[in-house]
Write an enzyme that holds these catalytic residues in place. Sequence first.
Site: not given
Ligand code: PLP
Length: 395
Positions: A71-72, A150, A178, A198-200, A236, A324
């Site tokens: 996602g970042t 988030n 989110q 983001s996948g996770h 890749t 933290c």
């Molecule tokens: N944006 C939001 C709102 C998120 O909650 C997160 C991850 O917590 C991210 C971006 C970043 O995603 P990633 O962990 O896949 O880089």
Amino acid sequence: MKITYLDNNATTAVAPEVLEAMLPYLSDYYGNPSSMYRFAGRAEAGLSLAREQVAELLGATPEEIIFTACGTESDNAAIHSALSSQPDKRHIITTKVEHPAVLATAQQLENSGYSVTWLGVDEKGRLDLEEARASFRPDTALIAVMYANNETGNVYPIAEIAAMAAERGVQMLTDAVQAVGKIPFKLSELPVNFLALSGHKLHAPKGVGALYVRRGTPFRPFITGGHQEHGRRAGTENVASIVALGAACELAGKHIDDENTRVRALRDKLEKGLLERVSLAMVNGDEKSRLPNTLNIAFKNIEGESILLLLDRLGICASSGSACTSGSLEPSHVLRAMGVPFTHVHGSLRLSLSRYNTESDVDLVLKELPLIVEHLRSISPYREDQEPRVCAGQF
Ligand code: PLP
């Protein structure tokens, strides 16, 4: 020890169906999707199917999806593209409550000479649409507003803001990391230029994401090199994880009703039960516009980290309202931007559910958490009659 996992906004378990879909791409179909022979075609077919599955969930077309590492990266790629495709425009609008993927990037741009307007939020974390409307300038290149927060789960009025941006010819990014899979929406009805996911966060593995780029939006790649992703993201492809992301999106589409009924009911039970059982507690966020899985609750006069440690002894995983990771226990920038009173901000706890949570998970928290709060208050140095200090609404 049995794990009770209530930290699904941090990351999620890989769904068994997703794991099953990706494994053949780690064992059997290991060809490079860019190679010419038929064996590599299996990997390429996996990518194509995943692109269709992601597009289907979003209401987009497969050509509008670029696979990324997270996602970042998706957020960074959109911001980079908007600025480099419009070099004469040096102004960005964003909010004080973005995830660091956008927030820190915008701060860095501000330090390097771009002008940034930071939209504030009220005590419930809500944006002021009039403030947003007034913030556009002739040199605005991009407005970046997250779909859902988030920490609090707040869902922002993306359709209204996207309409404002489109009217003014300003590109818009929404960080929907989110939101995807938790609330239904269709990009065909939402005029944003970019959307990050983001996948996770939706039961695929970590280290894979996607960026939606609306057809017709000029795009400049963030990562340059080979011709992968039609020249829009070099490197890749992580085939197995992309296949997993596709499968997770298909599954999310099937579960989205459950997310908004059963999961929402579990979250509501948790919220109601905690507010009934624990005195001096309050919800951080906008109850009227919130993700169905998220509860951010503040307990006056105690430390969220102490709650987490005691929950951890019972195998219960949650998050606090402090960063933290820095080792400083600084209250989160989101709660500070909301002006959550000092006496509450440190005792903030985020509980975030998924489709794998059950009634018994909620019952366990309702049984244990009030006892933990009571114990911590009995040894807390804070006094009950202490004046609430409001945290500075900045970051
Ligand atoms: N944006 C939001 C709102 C998120 O909650 C997160 C991850 O917590 C991210 C971006 C970043 O995603 P990633 O962990 O896949 O880089």
